[in-house]
Design an enzyme around this catalytic site. Structure first.
Site: not given
Ligand SMILES: Cc1c[n+]2nc(N)[nH]c2nc1OC(C)C
Length: 325
Positions: A117, A175
């Site tokens: 993440k 991202e």
């Protein structure tokens, strides 16, 4: 330019070689040509396009840096909301998450896609007939800001999809982040030249992406990893998330090499501790790992609770001392 080649042919050849070099550098992490050679190709393309402006198209690598737009960002509604993730902080919470899925689906040790993440900025990219047409920040999940001009300056984001079989409309979520080494180098230069020193990579990415002038964004070392799809029209996706990520890599998107597919709570926790051990040596900041039930059928059965999916969760690491200046 070879004798027989027309300007249009030479332009097409240069674009192909530059796109291939970008793909190998940002997606395969396996640079084919040295930077100096890349810059020479780009300069030749720029001068050829200056001589033949009628041959310039928006997906040309020379068109990544536009001119400052109006004073604000337009709003973009996310037809498929950009969800936040529920968090797990302990192994027990992970075991509960996995057990709920086993019980609801009546399966033993289901398969999960597991991913780092990244600590960056979630964005959504829209492609129509393979061409990048719009990009937006997550915003509140339902509405974000149109930062297309800034996203175009990020060489890791394809302006034109590669390969074949992509849907007529494809939305890719991922991202935008600032790699640690690039962050440090940028700040060293900023200190020397009196430029803007960035507080940390995450704020550096967010601040760079929300610049009103794309020419400033273009000077910031931003990167991108794809991790999901949104709208898909005009083609069927594979039955699992991990197979979809493999397709995204084929089509030109960077997808983390740290991703894996594991089974059951044991597989999840094994991945978490493996990434945890490597965290300090990774080239980017992460704040946890993400577990996603891999098959879309199972995801549909699990559904969502309020704004987060029941089929995915982020397992967070203890906060790390920030990478300071
Ligand atoms: C918010 C988020 C963040 N991340 N990060 C990864 N690697 N996958 C991932 N998936 C997310 O949301 C899914 C539910 C698409």
């Amino acid at each position: 330019m070879a004798k027989t080649q027309t300007p249009a042919d030479r332009i097409a050849e240069l674009r192909q070689r530059i796109d291939d070099a970008n793909y190998r550098y940002y997606v395969l992490d396996d640079p084919a040509i040295p930077d100096a050679e890349f810059d020479r190709l780009l300069r030749e393309l720029q001068s050829l396009e200056a001589e033949h402006p009628d041959l310039v198209t928006p997906d040309s690598p020379t068109q990544r840096v536009g001119i400052a737009p109006s004073g604000t960002f337009a709003e973009v509604r996310h037809a498929i909301p950009m969800l936040s993730l529920g968090n797990a902080f302990t192994d027990e919470e992970v075991a509960d998450f996995e057990r709920r899925i086993e019980e609801k689906l009546g399966r033993r040790a289901p398969k999960f896609s597991v991913e780092p993440k990244l600590d960056g900025l979630a964005i959504s990219l829209r492609y129509e007939n393979g061409r990048f047409v719009q990009g937006a920040t997550r915003g509140d999940g339902a509405t974000g800001e149109d930062v297309t001009a800034n996203l175009r300056t990020i060489k890791a984001i394809p302006l034109q999809l590669r390969g074949t079989g992509w849907p007529a409309v494809l939305e890719v979520r991922g991202e935008v982040y600032m790699p640690l080494e690039a962050f440090r180098k940028y700040n060293e230069r900023a200190v020397k030249e009196g430029g803007k020193v960035l507080a940390n990579p995450r704020n550096g990415a967010a601040g760079s992406l929300r610049q009103l002038d794309p020419r400033i964004t273009a000077q910031r070392p931003l990167a991108f990893y794809a991790y999901a799809v949104g709208i898909v029209e005009g083609a069927e996706l594979p039955p699992t998330h991990s197979q979809t990520l493999a397709k995204l890599r084929e089509w030109g998107f960077p997808v983390s090499a740290l991703n894996d597919v594991v089974a059951g709570a044991e597989g999840l926790l094994g991945y978490y501790s493996g990434i945890g051990k490597r965290r300090e040596s990774l080239p980017f900041d992460i704040d946890g790992v993400v577990y996603k039930l891999d098959d879309y059928e199972g995801q549909r059965e699990m559904g969502f609770v309020s704004r987060a999916p029941r089929w995915a969760i982020a397992h967070k690491f203890p906060a790390q001392e920030q990478s300071t200046v």
